[in-house]
Design a protein around this motif. Structure first.
Motif, PDB file in Angstrom:
ATOM      1  N   GLU A 172       0.830  -1.214   0.000  1.00 16.09           N
ATOM      2  CA  GLU A 172       0.000   0.000   0.000  1.00 16.09           C
ATOM      3  C   GLU A 172       0.860   1.258   0.000  1.00 16.09           C
ATOM      4  N   ASN A 173       1.893   1.275   0.847  1.00 21.44           N
ATOM      5  CA  ASN A 173       2.782   2.443   0.919  1.00 21.44           C
ATOM      6  C   ASN A 173       3.519   2.654  -0.400  1.00 21.44           C
ATOM      7  N   ASN A 174       3.977   1.576  -1.016  1.00 19.12           N
ATOM      8  CA  ASN A 174       4.654   1.699  -2.316  1.00 19.12           C
ATOM      9  C   ASN A 174       3.709   2.246  -3.379  1.00 19.12           C
ATOM     10  N   THR A 175       2.480   1.762  -3.389  1.00 16.06           N
ATOM     11  CA  THR A 175       1.481   2.244  -4.343  1.00 16.06           C
ATOM     12  C   THR A 175       1.230   3.732  -4.143  1.00 16.06           C
ATOM     13  N   TYR A 176       1.116   4.156  -2.892  1.00 15.78           N
ATOM     14  CA  TYR A 176       0.900   5.570  -2.584  1.00 15.78           C
ATOM     15  C   TYR A 176       2.086   6.415  -3.062  1.00 15.78           C
ATOM     16  N   GLN A 177       3.311   5.928  -2.827  1.00 15.61           N
ATOM     17  CA  GLN A 177       4.497   6.668  -3.269  1.00 15.61           C
ATOM     18  C   GLN A 177       4.548   6.773  -4.791  1.00 15.61           C
ATOM     19  N   ILE A 178       4.195   5.706  -5.480  1.00 10.96           N
ATOM     20  CA  ILE A 178       4.178   5.719  -6.942  1.00 10.96           C
ATOM     21  C   ILE A 178       3.182   6.773  -7.437  1.00 10.96           C
ATOM     22  N   GLN A 179       1.992   6.789  -6.834  1.00  7.49           N
ATOM     23  CA  GLN A 179       0.974   7.768  -7.237  1.00  7.49           C
ATOM     24  C   GLN A 179       1.453   9.186  -6.955  1.00  7.49           C
ATOM     25  N   THR A 180       2.114   9.380  -5.826  1.00  8.59           N
ATOM     26  CA  THR A 180       2.617  10.697  -5.448  1.00  8.59           C
ATOM     27  C   THR A 180       3.696  11.169  -6.420  1.00  8.59           C
ATOM     28  N   LEU A 181       4.574  10.271  -6.844  1.00  8.79           N
ATOM     29  CA  LEU A 181       5.656  10.635  -7.767  1.00  8.79           C
ATOM     30  C   LEU A 181       5.178  10.757  -9.211  1.00  8.79           C
ATOM     31  N   THR A 182       4.103  10.090  -9.553  1.00  6.98           N
ATOM     32  CA  THR A 182       3.589  10.123 -10.922  1.00  6.98           C
ATOM     33  C   THR A 182       3.028  11.507 -11.274  1.00  6.98           C
ATOM     34  N   LYS A 183       2.403  12.168 -10.317  1.00 10.46           N
ATOM     35  CA  LYS A 183       1.793  13.483 -10.584  1.00 10.46           C
ATOM     36  C   LYS A 183       2.825  14.513 -11.055  1.00 10.46           C
ATOM     37  N   PRO A 184       3.929  14.730 -10.303  1.00  8.65           N
ATOM     38  CA  PRO A 184       4.896  15.722 -10.797  1.00  8.65           C
ATOM     39  C   PRO A 184       5.557  15.292 -12.112  1.00  8.65           C
ATOM     40  N   ARG A 185       5.805  13.986 -12.272  1.00 12.28           N
ATOM     41  CA  ARG A 185       6.393  13.506 -13.524  1.00 12.28           C
ATOM     42  C   ARG A 185       5.482  13.839 -14.708  1.00 12.28           C
ATOM     43  N   ASP A 186       4.181  13.582 -14.528  1.00 14.55           N
ATOM     44  CA  ASP A 186       3.236  13.817 -15.612  1.00 14.55           C
ATOM     45  C   ASP A 186       3.077  15.302 -15.950  1.00 14.55           C
ATOM     46  N   SER A 187       3.352  16.174 -14.997  1.00 12.72           N
ATOM     47  CA  SER A 187       3.247  17.600 -15.308  1.00 12.72           C
ATOM     48  C   SER A 187       4.555  18.152 -15.888  1.00 12.72           C
ATOM     49  N   VAL A 188       5.692  17.584 -15.497  1.00 13.91           N
ATOM     50  CA  VAL A 188       6.989  18.093 -15.961  1.00 13.91           C
ATOM     51  C   VAL A 188       7.393  17.482 -17.308  1.00 13.91           C
ATOM     52  N   LEU A 189       7.143  16.217 -17.506  1.00 20.35           N
ATOM     53  CA  LEU A 189       7.597  15.521 -18.713  1.00 20.35           C
ATOM     54  C   LEU A 189       7.125  16.171 -20.016  1.00 20.35           C
ATOM     55  N   PRO A 190       5.855  16.534 -20.172  1.00 21.30           N
ATOM     56  CA  PRO A 190       5.445  17.189 -21.423  1.00 21.30           C
ATOM     57  C   PRO A 190       6.182  18.513 -21.665  1.00 21.30           C
ATOM     58  N   LYS A 191       6.469  19.244 -20.585  1.00 20.20           N
ATOM     59  CA  LYS A 191       7.186  20.515 -20.719  1.00 20.20           C
ATOM     60  C   LYS A 191       8.622  20.277 -21.174  1.00 20.20           C
ATOM     61  N   LEU A 192       9.254  19.219 -20.660  1.00 18.36           N
ATOM     62  CA  LEU A 192      10.612  18.875 -21.096  1.00 18.36           C
ATOM     63  C   LEU A 192      10.624  18.458 -22.558  1.00 18.36           C
ATOM     64  N   MET A 193       9.652  17.649 -22.950  1.00 21.55           N
ATOM     65  CA  MET A 193       9.576  17.134 -24.327  1.00 21.55           C
ATOM     66  C   MET A 193       9.336  18.255 -25.326  1.00 21.55           C
ATOM     67  N   SER A 194       8.530  19.231 -24.940  1.00 23.73           N
ATOM     68  CA  SER A 194       8.207  20.321 -25.867  1.00 23.73           C
ATOM     69  C   SER A 194       9.276  21.408 -25.887  1.00 23.73           C
ATOM     70  N   GLY A 195      10.223  21.338 -24.951  1.00 27.61           N
ATOM     71  CA  GLY A 195      11.268  22.358 -24.872  1.00 27.61           C
ATOM     72  C   GLY A 195      10.850  23.561 -24.052  1.00 27.61           C
ATOM     73  N   GLN A 196       9.642  23.529 -23.527  1.00 27.87           N
ATOM     74  CA  GLN A 196       9.133  24.623 -22.696  1.00 27.87           C
ATOM     75  C   GLN A 196       9.937  24.742 -21.393  1.00 27.87           C
ATOM     76  N   LEU A 197      10.523  23.621 -20.962  1.00 23.79           N
ATOM     77  CA  LEU A 197      11.319  23.576 -19.748  1.00 23.79           C
ATOM     78  C   LEU A 197      12.659  22.943 -20.081  1.00 23.79           C
ATOM     79  N   ARG A 198      13.732  23.542 -19.589  1.00 25.72           N
ATOM     80  CA  ARG A 198      15.064  22.996 -19.884  1.00 25.72           C
ATOM     81  C   ARG A 198      15.777  22.671 -18.575  1.00 25.72           C
ATOM     82  N   VAL A 199      16.631  21.660 -18.657  1.00 28.54           N
ATOM     83  CA  VAL A 199      17.434  21.258 -17.498  1.00 28.54           C
ATOM     84  C   VAL A 199      18.840  21.765 -17.732  1.00 28.54           C
ATOM     85  N   LYS A 200      19.391  22.469 -16.747  1.00 27.48           N
ATOM     86  CA  LYS A 200      20.755  22.990 -16.868  1.00 27.48           C
ATOM     87  C   LYS A 200      21.748  21.848 -16.724  1.00 27.48           C
ATOM     88  N   GLU A 201      22.808  21.915 -17.535  1.00 26.21           N
ATOM     89  CA  GLU A 201      23.844  20.874 -17.478  1.00 26.21           C
ATOM     90  C   GLU A 201      24.847  21.176 -16.424  1.00 26.21           C
TER      91      GLU A 201
END
Length: 156
Positions: free
Chosen positions: A127-156
């Motif tokens: 149950e705790n692992n499932t909750y952590q996965i759900q918690t981590l999935t939300k920020p990933r799902d909001s950041v990933l499209p921005k990274l893919m589109s170039g709207q957000l960049r990661v500094k090297e």
């Protein structure tokens, strides 16, 4: 389009106060149409159901807990017993009387309690692992499209 139905928070608390709602560790079992699928009510679940298609298991005795019953209901041998005890009219159904006809071998209390503790620990970790996965999935799902589109960049 979603098939989920929601009621307001206010209505839920009204129902919860006036009637019972499933609590942590209780079991819901599909009993009409699709037969024998158990659901174990978890820590963060808040819902009620108004459906005669479910059987609600609670107030377990003799060392049994919802987790033990849940895994017993999921077992292949028990699923076979459930299917053998369904009635067929216009739809398949599992009655409370038919559920009562299913026999279960009960181990001695000491073994059952040991098993219950072990299964509850493992279930809690899952149950705790499932909750952590759900918690981590939300920020990933909001950041990933921005990274893919170039709207957000990661500094090297």
């Amino acid at each position: 389009m979603t098939t989920e139905l929601y009621i307001s928070e206010e209505r839920f608390h009204e129902i919860k106060t006036k009637f019972e709602v499933p609590k942590v560790g209780e079991i819901l079992l599909t009993s009409v149409g699709t037969i024998g699928i158990p659901y174990l009510v978890r820590k963060n679940d808040e819902f009620y159901f108004k459906d005669g298609n479910l059987t609600w298991g609670k107030n377990f005795k003799n060392g049994f807990s919802g987790v033990v019953i849940y895994y017993w209901l999921k077992s292949d041998s028990n699923q076979t017993k459930i299917k053998q005890n369904t009635i067929v009219s216009t739809q398949k159904a599992l009655t409370i009387q038919a559920l009562g006809n299913i026999s279960i071998l009960i181990p001695e209390s000491k073994i059952l309690c040991k098993y219950a503790r072990l299964v509850e620990i493992l279930n809690s970790k899952t149950e705790n692992n499932t909750y952590q996965i759900q918690t981590l999935t939300k920020p990933r799902d909001s950041v990933l499209p921005k990274l893919m589109s170039g709207q957000l960049r990661v500094k090297e």
